[in-house]
Design a protein around this motif. Structure first.
Motif, PDB file in Angstrom:
ATOM      1  N   ILE A 143       0.839  -1.203   0.000  1.00  0.00           N
ATOM      2  CA  ILE A 143       0.000   0.000   0.000  1.00  0.00           C
ATOM      3  C   ILE A 143       0.870   1.248   0.000  1.00  0.00           C
ATOM      4  O   ILE A 143       0.585   2.216  -0.721  1.00  0.00           O
ATOM      5  N   SER A 144       1.947   1.241   0.773  1.00  0.00           N
ATOM      6  CA  SER A 144       2.848   2.398   0.802  1.00  0.00           C
ATOM      7  C   SER A 144       3.500   2.632  -0.555  1.00  0.00           C
ATOM      8  O   SER A 144       3.681   3.777  -0.975  1.00  0.00           O
ATOM      9  N   ALA A 145       3.837   1.560  -1.254  1.00  0.00           N
ATOM     10  CA  ALA A 145       4.427   1.711  -2.590  1.00  0.00           C
ATOM     11  C   ALA A 145       3.436   2.346  -3.552  1.00  0.00           C
ATOM     12  O   ALA A 145       3.800   3.206  -4.357  1.00  0.00           O
ATOM     13  N   VAL A 146       2.181   1.945  -3.456  1.00  0.00           N
ATOM     14  CA  VAL A 146       1.147   2.535  -4.325  1.00  0.00           C
ATOM     15  C   VAL A 146       0.936   3.999  -3.964  1.00  0.00           C
ATOM     16  O   VAL A 146       0.875   4.869  -4.838  1.00  0.00           O
ATOM     17  N   ILE A 147       0.846   4.284  -2.677  1.00  0.00           N
ATOM     18  CA  ILE A 147       0.587   5.655  -2.227  1.00  0.00           C
ATOM     19  C   ILE A 147       1.759   6.574  -2.549  1.00  0.00           C
ATOM     20  O   ILE A 147       1.571   7.752  -2.877  1.00  0.00           O
ATOM     21  N   SER A 148       2.974   6.037  -2.482  1.00  0.00           N
ATOM     22  CA  SER A 148       4.136   6.892  -2.737  1.00  0.00           C
ATOM     23  C   SER A 148       4.169   7.391  -4.181  1.00  0.00           C
ATOM     24  O   SER A 148       4.848   8.358  -4.485  1.00  0.00           O
ATOM     25  N   ARG A 149       3.437   6.749  -5.051  1.00  0.00           N
ATOM     26  CA  ARG A 149       3.385   7.190  -6.435  1.00  0.00           C
ATOM     27  C   ARG A 149       2.372   8.326  -6.635  1.00  0.00           C
ATOM     28  O   ARG A 149       2.319   8.914  -7.695  1.00  0.00           O
ATOM     29  N   LEU A 150       1.591   8.587  -5.605  1.00  0.00           N
ATOM     30  CA  LEU A 150       0.627   9.674  -5.671  1.00  0.00           C
ATOM     31  C   LEU A 150       1.335  10.999  -5.408  1.00  0.00           C
ATOM     32  O   LEU A 150       2.451  11.045  -4.916  1.00  0.00           O
ATOM     33  N   GLY A 151       0.650  12.053  -5.683  1.00  0.00           N
ATOM     34  CA  GLY A 151       1.191  13.374  -5.383  1.00  0.00           C
ATOM     35  C   GLY A 151       1.032  13.705  -3.906  1.00  0.00           C
ATOM     36  O   GLY A 151       0.459  12.947  -3.130  1.00  0.00           O
ATOM     37  N   MET A 152       1.537  14.858  -3.542  1.00  0.00           N
ATOM     38  CA  MET A 152       1.529  15.281  -2.138  1.00  0.00           C
ATOM     39  C   MET A 152       0.110  15.438  -1.596  1.00  0.00           C
ATOM     40  O   MET A 152      -0.187  15.004  -0.484  1.00  0.00           O
ATOM     41  N   LYS A 153      -0.777  16.031  -2.368  1.00  0.00           N
ATOM     42  CA  LYS A 153      -2.150  16.265  -1.924  1.00  0.00           C
ATOM     43  C   LYS A 153      -2.888  14.942  -1.724  1.00  0.00           C
ATOM     44  O   LYS A 153      -3.587  14.756  -0.728  1.00  0.00           O
ATOM     45  N   GLN A 154      -2.710  14.012  -2.641  1.00  0.00           N
ATOM     46  CA  GLN A 154      -3.375  12.717  -2.530  1.00  0.00           C
ATOM     47  C   GLN A 154      -2.853  11.936  -1.318  1.00  0.00           C
ATOM     48  O   GLN A 154      -3.614  11.235  -0.641  1.00  0.00           O
ATOM     49  N   MET A 155      -1.547  12.063  -1.042  1.00  0.00           N
ATOM     50  CA  MET A 155      -0.990  11.394   0.139  1.00  0.00           C
ATOM     51  C   MET A 155      -1.579  11.973   1.419  1.00  0.00           C
ATOM     52  O   MET A 155      -1.890  11.239   2.357  1.00  0.00           O
ATOM     53  N   ALA A 156      -1.732  13.277   1.454  1.00  0.00           N
ATOM     54  CA  ALA A 156      -2.309  13.919   2.637  1.00  0.00           C
ATOM     55  C   ALA A 156      -3.751  13.475   2.839  1.00  0.00           C
ATOM     56  O   ALA A 156      -4.179  13.191   3.968  1.00  0.00           O
ATOM     57  N   ILE A 157      -4.516  13.379   1.759  1.00  0.00           N
ATOM     58  CA  ILE A 157      -5.909  12.926   1.843  1.00  0.00           C
ATOM     59  C   ILE A 157      -5.966  11.482   2.325  1.00  0.00           C
ATOM     60  O   ILE A 157      -6.768  11.129   3.196  1.00  0.00           O
ATOM     61  N   TYR A 158      -5.093  10.635   1.791  1.00  0.00           N
ATOM     62  CA  TYR A 158      -5.057   9.234   2.221  1.00  0.00           C
ATOM     63  C   TYR A 158      -4.749   9.137   3.712  1.00  0.00           C
ATOM     64  O   TYR A 158      -5.406   8.389   4.443  1.00  0.00           O
ATOM     65  N   ASN A 159      -3.749   9.871   4.185  1.00  0.00           N
ATOM     66  CA  ASN A 159      -3.378   9.817   5.603  1.00  0.00           C
ATOM     67  C   ASN A 159      -4.505  10.315   6.497  1.00  0.00           C
ATOM     68  O   ASN A 159      -4.735   9.772   7.579  1.00  0.00           O
ATOM     69  N   LEU A 160      -5.216  11.347   6.056  1.00  0.00           N
ATOM     70  CA  LEU A 160      -6.351  11.855   6.826  1.00  0.00           C
ATOM     71  C   LEU A 160      -7.450  10.795   6.907  1.00  0.00           C
ATOM     72  O   LEU A 160      -7.980  10.512   7.985  1.00  0.00           O
ATOM     73  N   LEU A 161      -7.784  10.177   5.778  1.00  0.00           N
ATOM     74  CA  LEU A 161      -8.815   9.139   5.774  1.00  0.00           C
ATOM     75  C   LEU A 161      -8.388   7.915   6.588  1.00  0.00           C
ATOM     76  O   LEU A 161      -9.205   7.310   7.289  1.00  0.00           O
ATOM     77  N   ASP A 162      -7.122   7.573   6.523  1.00  0.00           N
ATOM     78  CA  ASP A 162      -6.614   6.444   7.306  1.00  0.00           C
ATOM     79  C   ASP A 162      -6.723   6.732   8.804  1.00  0.00           C
ATOM     80  O   ASP A 162      -7.105   5.861   9.588  1.00  0.00           O
ATOM     81  N   SER A 163      -6.409   7.950   9.205  1.00  0.00           N
ATOM     82  CA  SER A 163      -6.532   8.324  10.621  1.00  0.00           C
ATOM     83  C   SER A 163      -7.981   8.291  11.082  1.00  0.00           C
ATOM     84  O   SER A 163      -8.285   7.802  12.178  1.00  0.00           O
ATOM     85  N   LEU A 164      -8.886   8.795  10.264  1.00  0.00           N
ATOM     86  CA  LEU A 164     -10.314   8.768  10.614  1.00  0.00           C
ATOM     87  C   LEU A 164     -10.819   7.327  10.714  1.00  0.00           C
ATOM     88  O   LEU A 164     -11.570   6.987  11.629  1.00  0.00           O
ATOM     89  N   ALA A 165     -10.409   6.485   9.782  1.00  0.00           N
ATOM     90  CA  ALA A 165     -10.826   5.080   9.824  1.00  0.00           C
ATOM     91  C   ALA A 165     -10.289   4.402  11.076  1.00  0.00           C
ATOM     92  O   ALA A 165     -10.998   3.609  11.706  1.00  0.00           O
ATOM     93  N   SER A 166      -9.068   4.719  11.464  1.00  0.00           N
ATOM     94  CA  SER A 166      -8.489   4.133  12.678  1.00  0.00           C
ATOM     95  C   SER A 166      -9.279   4.555  13.917  1.00  0.00           C
ATOM     96  O   SER A 166      -9.471   3.752  14.828  1.00  0.00           O
ATOM     97  N   MET A 167      -9.744   5.802  13.944  1.00  0.00           N
ATOM     98  CA  MET A 167     -10.524   6.278  15.085  1.00  0.00           C
ATOM     99  C   MET A 167     -11.858   5.546  15.173  1.00  0.00           C
ATOM    100  O   MET A 167     -12.343   5.259  16.260  1.00  0.00           O
ATOM    101  N   VAL A 168     -12.455   5.232  14.023  1.00  0.00           N
ATOM    102  CA  VAL A 168     -13.735   4.527  14.008  1.00  0.00           C
ATOM    103  C   VAL A 168     -13.543   3.062  14.411  1.00  0.00           C
ATOM    104  O   VAL A 168     -14.343   2.484  15.141  1.00  0.00           O
ATOM    105  N   VAL A 169     -12.467   2.446  13.961  1.00  0.00           N
ATOM    106  CA  VAL A 169     -12.223   1.024  14.204  1.00  0.00           C
ATOM    107  C   VAL A 169     -11.713   0.754  15.616  1.00  0.00           C
ATOM    108  O   VAL A 169     -11.898  -0.337  16.145  1.00  0.00           O
TER     109      VAL A 169
END
Length: 179
Positions: A143-169
């Motif tokens: 997953i990190s390899a796939v995400i690292s190919r994204l731009g900076m904005k997409q990485m920030a969005i992914y990290n935000l969504l991942d943090s929110l999902a972790s809070m729910v789980v």
């Protein structure tokens, strides 16, 4: 797509953070051990100490407060590393206290596992090791390899969504662990 200063900053974070892989594995093993002993308070204390130390060092090392060096994002990685070490120290102290109590009650030689117990432990350990490798390392690396190919904005969005999902789980995971 990451180059220049952004890549340098990420690598400065990556190198100290890569050491946390082993520390997280040890934390997982201690947590499972004390959970099987029906002593979840130790895990709570360890997590509290680890988070408190992590937040303190994150804050002071990122911004260079109270005489600490200003390390930026690299300081966050060092804060995580120091926090995990503090949590492991709590586990280790609790383990030593538990072993000392058993040594006095049963004697040292009776504390050594029998040969059948070692085989049983290895049979239990190998599947858990495989599961942890797949979930905690291989999947994360892919997953990190796939995400690292994204731009900076997409990485920030992914990290935000991942943090929110972790809070729910988190409450679901805590309930499942307790049961």
């Amino acid at each position: 797509q990451l180059k220049g200063e952004v890549l340098d900053e990420l690598l400065a974070y990556f190198y100290p953070a890569s050491l946390t892989l082993l520390l997280n594995l040890l934390t997982f093993l201690y947590s499972a051990y004390f959970r099987n002993q029906l002593n979840t308070k130790v895990t709570l204390y360890s997590t509290f100490v680890s988070l408190t130390v992590n937040l303190y060092f994150d804050y002071t090392l990122v911004y260079g407060l109270w005489g600490m060096p200003k390390l930026g994002s690299c300081g966050s990685a060092w804060g995580s590393l120091i926090g995990l070490l503090a949590g492991l120290l709590v586990y280790q102290l609790a383990d030593l206290k538990l072993r000392k109590r058993h040594w006095h009650q049963k004697g040292l030689l009776k504390m050594l596992p029998a040969q059948g117990s070692l085989v049983q432990l290895i049979k239990l350990y190998l599947p858990l090791l495989g599961q942890e490798f797949l979930e905690g390392m291989l999947l994360v690396m892919v997953i990190s390899a796939v995400i690292s190919r994204l731009g900076m904005k997409q990485m920030a969005i992914y990290n935000l969504l991942d943090s929110l999902a972790s809070m729910v789980v988190l409450p679901v995971y805590a309930y499942a662990t307790a049961t």
